[in-house]
Write a protein that holds these residues in place. Structure first.
Motif, PDB file in Angstrom:
ATOM      1  N   THR A   1       0.829  -1.205   0.000  1.00 20.95           N
ATOM      2  CA  THR A   1       0.000   0.000   0.000  1.00 20.95           C
ATOM      3  C   THR A   1       0.864   1.255   0.000  1.00 20.95           C
ATOM      4  O   THR A   1       2.074   1.202   0.250  1.00 20.95           O
ATOM      5  CB  THR A   1      -0.908   0.016   1.234  1.00 20.95           C
TER       6      THR A   1
ATOM      7  N   GLU B   1      -6.030   1.548  -0.733  1.00 18.17           N
ATOM      8  CA  GLU B   1      -6.693   2.803  -1.052  1.00 18.17           C
ATOM      9  C   GLU B   1      -5.725   3.977  -0.997  1.00 18.17           C
ATOM     10  O   GLU B   1      -4.642   3.881  -0.412  1.00 18.17           O
ATOM     11  CB  GLU B   1      -7.848   3.043  -0.078  1.00 18.17           C
TER      12      GLU B   1
ATOM     13  N   GLU C   1      -6.169   9.117   3.189  1.00 24.70           N
ATOM     14  CA  GLU C   1      -6.856  10.386   3.362  1.00 24.70           C
ATOM     15  C   GLU C   1      -5.892  11.546   3.605  1.00 24.70           C
ATOM     16  O   GLU C   1      -6.187  12.697   3.271  1.00 24.70           O
ATOM     17  CB  GLU C   1      -7.842  10.279   4.540  1.00 24.70           C
TER      18      GLU C   1
ATOM     19  N   ILE D   1      -4.805   0.246  -7.261  1.00 25.25           N
ATOM     20  CA  ILE D   1      -5.379   0.992  -6.147  1.00 25.25           C
ATOM     21  C   ILE D   1      -6.902   0.978  -6.270  1.00 25.25           C
ATOM     22  O   ILE D   1      -7.449   1.189  -7.358  1.00 25.25           O
ATOM     23  CB  ILE D   1      -4.843   2.431  -6.137  1.00 25.25           C
ATOM     24  N   ASN D   2      -7.591   0.744  -5.151  1.00 20.74           N
ATOM     25  CA  ASN D   2      -9.047   0.668  -5.177  1.00 20.74           C
ATOM     26  C   ASN D   2      -9.652   1.667  -4.201  1.00 20.74           C
ATOM     27  O   ASN D   2      -8.959   2.505  -3.629  1.00 20.74           O
ATOM     28  CB  ASN D   2      -9.513  -0.756  -4.873  1.00 20.74           C
ATOM     29  N   GLY D   3     -10.965   1.544  -4.006  1.00 16.04           N
ATOM     30  CA  GLY D   3     -11.654   2.433  -3.087  1.00 16.04           C
ATOM     31  C   GLY D   3     -12.008   3.760  -3.731  1.00 16.04           C
ATOM     32  O   GLY D   3     -11.911   3.945  -4.948  1.00 16.04           O
TER      33      GLY D   3
ATOM     34  N   ASN E   1      -6.486   2.312 -12.642  1.00 18.64           N
ATOM     35  CA  ASN E   1      -6.557   1.693 -11.328  1.00 18.64           C
ATOM     36  C   ASN E   1      -7.924   1.021 -11.188  1.00 18.64           C
ATOM     37  O   ASN E   1      -8.575   0.722 -12.188  1.00 18.64           O
ATOM     38  CB  ASN E   1      -6.321   2.733 -10.230  1.00 18.64           C
TER      39      ASN E   1
ATOM     40  N   LEU F   1     -10.344   2.429  -8.970  1.00 21.13           N
ATOM     41  CA  LEU F   1     -11.048   3.398  -8.145  1.00 21.13           C
ATOM     42  C   LEU F   1     -12.538   3.379  -8.454  1.00 21.13           C
ATOM     43  O   LEU F   1     -12.942   3.221  -9.610  1.00 21.13           O
ATOM     44  CB  LEU F   1     -10.484   4.800  -8.382  1.00 21.13           C
TER      45      LEU F   1
END
Length: 462
Positions: free
Chosen positions: A230, A289, A292, A310-312, A332, A334
């Motif tokens: 990550t 992800e 934030e 990368i997800n989320g 990605n 996303l």
């Protein structure tokens, strides 16, 4: 002109070889860059006891470099870039005690690199990029080194440099080589490091945690490797990406720096490099992800996380990147909506969100109104908005995307479908009633007669 000490003839159209009579003068500066000089570099020039600076870059000089460079006991800077020099580096270079800057980039030099510099070396800037050097890196370049540019060669092996002996290092360019293995934790010792480029190698493993210690970092390029895991949380501690510091500075061996800027490599001048901040982790195997905290890196001008796994959702905090000019999150996994906070990215000029699973309405305020290139949003089947000419249909659930030719005048395709179904059912029912009436009209009288006649004589007609 026997008293001549400074010779400046750069940026002309001079041709021919270097005249031997230059060696007879007690020159301190020789600047004949960006001309059309040919032939070899005269060894006598670098055996001078008075020469401090020589710049013959941007010519067509060829041949091997003089072997006794260390005889120039007063030399400070040697700039011989952009010529056709070949062969190996002279082993005497580390013994040139006064040497501060060496630029031999953009030549045809090859072989294993010279022996290591001692800790007492005066060398500050070293640029050997764009040559044909191979083998493993030397262990160190001395305690005073601040800039090491070894990119675009054929170096291989692991990054086993003795970084602990180069505590003043500010810029390290090792991209476009064939380095393997993991990024060594020993890089975390370099507290003064501001620019690190390791792109386009064969590095693997997770991104190390030592970035939390490198608070001065402004440019991190780890793209085009095989890094996994990550995005680490320790990037949130890099103050160089959080707030612009006008006091920061870097020493560049040739007063320029090439960076990946908005999809192409461009030269950045030295004064520009003090204000530029970029994070490039593209073309790896990163998962998870986007953290934030990304919105805290307000000094970022370029963020590239494309071509990963990368997800989320895209964090709402991304809209806090007030200095961001280039954002690439393409290719990605996303999902969900593009945050409405994107409206606040007033400096954004390059955006790529293509090839994800984004849905919902594209923000239509601020700079997002200028992001009308359809390729920005390509292969996100759930998006709608004026930028891609797809109308959003509001409702209790997620917005539905309907092509214009599927709508009626009231814009409600669902109601149109219901009316069509009702009309079809009415026509079918009417046809059935007519057929049934016709059938009973033919058989009805005979059926009644049989029932009445047989009913008088029998209990059942069956």
């Amino acid at each position: 002109m026997t008293n001549l000490s400074h010779l400046y003839l750069s940026d002309n159209k001079l041709s021919g070889g270097i005249p031997p009579w230059l060696c007879k003068l007690e020159l301190k500066d020789i600047f004949i860059s960006s001309n059309n000089l040919t032939g070899p570099l005269l060894p006598c020039l670098l055996e001078s006891k008075t020469l401090q600076n020589i710049d013959l870059s941007g010519n067509s000089l060829a041949g091997e470099l003089p072997s006794k460079i260390n005889n120039a006991t007063t030399i400070l800077y040697i700039f011989l870039s952009d010529n056709n020099f070949s062969g190996e580096l002279p082993g005497s270079i580390p013994d040139t005690a006064s040497l501060v800057g060496l630029d031999l980039s953009n030549n045809k030099l090859s072989g294993g690199i010279f022996t290591k510099f001692g800790l007492e070396s005066s060398l500050i800037n070293l640029k050997l990029s764009f040559n044909d050097f191979s083998g493993e890196l030397p262990l160190n370049f001395g305690a005073n080194i601040q800039t090491v540019l070894l990119n675009d060669n054929d170096f291989s092996g692991k990054l086993s440099m003795n970084f602990s002996s180069m505590s003043n290092l500010q810029i390290l360019h090792l991209h476009n080589n064939r380095f393997t293995g993991e990024i060594p934790d020993s890089l975390g010792i370099l507290k003064s490091l501001t620019i690190l480029s390791l792109r386009n190698n064969h590095l693997y493993g997770r991104i190390p945690k030592f970035f939390a210690n490198l608070t001065q970092m402004r440019i991190i390029d780890l793209s085009n490797n095989r890094l996994n895991g990550t995005i680490p949380s320790n990037f949130a501690n890099i103050s160089g990406m959080i707030k612009y510091d006008s006091r920061s500075s870097v020493n560049l061996v040739s007063n320029d720096l090439a960076v990946d800027w908005k999809g192409s490599f461009q030269v950045m001048l030295e004064d520009e490099s003090t204000t530029h901040s970029t994070l490039d982790l593209s073309n790896n195997e990163l998962t998870g992800e986007i953290p934030e905290y990304i919105g805290e890196l307000k000094a970022l001008k370029s963020l590239n996380l494309s071509y990963n796994n990368i997800n989320g959702a895209i964090p709402t905090s991304t809209g806090l990147l007030e200095s961001l000019e280039s954002l690439d999150l393409s290719h990605n996994k996303l999902s969900r909506e593009i945050p409405t906070s994107f409206d606040k990215l007033n400096d954004l000029t390059k955006l790529d969100l293509s090839n994800n699973m984004l849905t919902g309405k594209i923000p239509e305020e601020g700079q997002m109104l200028a992001m009308v290139d359809p390729s920005i949003y390509a292969n996100n089947n759930g998006l709608c908005g004026i930028q891609i000419n797809v109308q959003c249909v509001s409702g209790p659930t997620s917005p539905e995307v309907l092509p214009r030719d599927a709508e009626d005048e009231g814009g409600n395709a669902r109601i149109l479908f219901i009316w069509e179904a009702l009309c079809l059912g009415y026509v079918f029912g009417l046809a059935w009633a007519i057929w049934l009436t016709y059938f009973l009209g033919i058989l009805g009288p005979n059926l009644i007669h049989n029932v009445f006649y047989h009913g008088r004589n029998q209990r059942s007609i069956f």
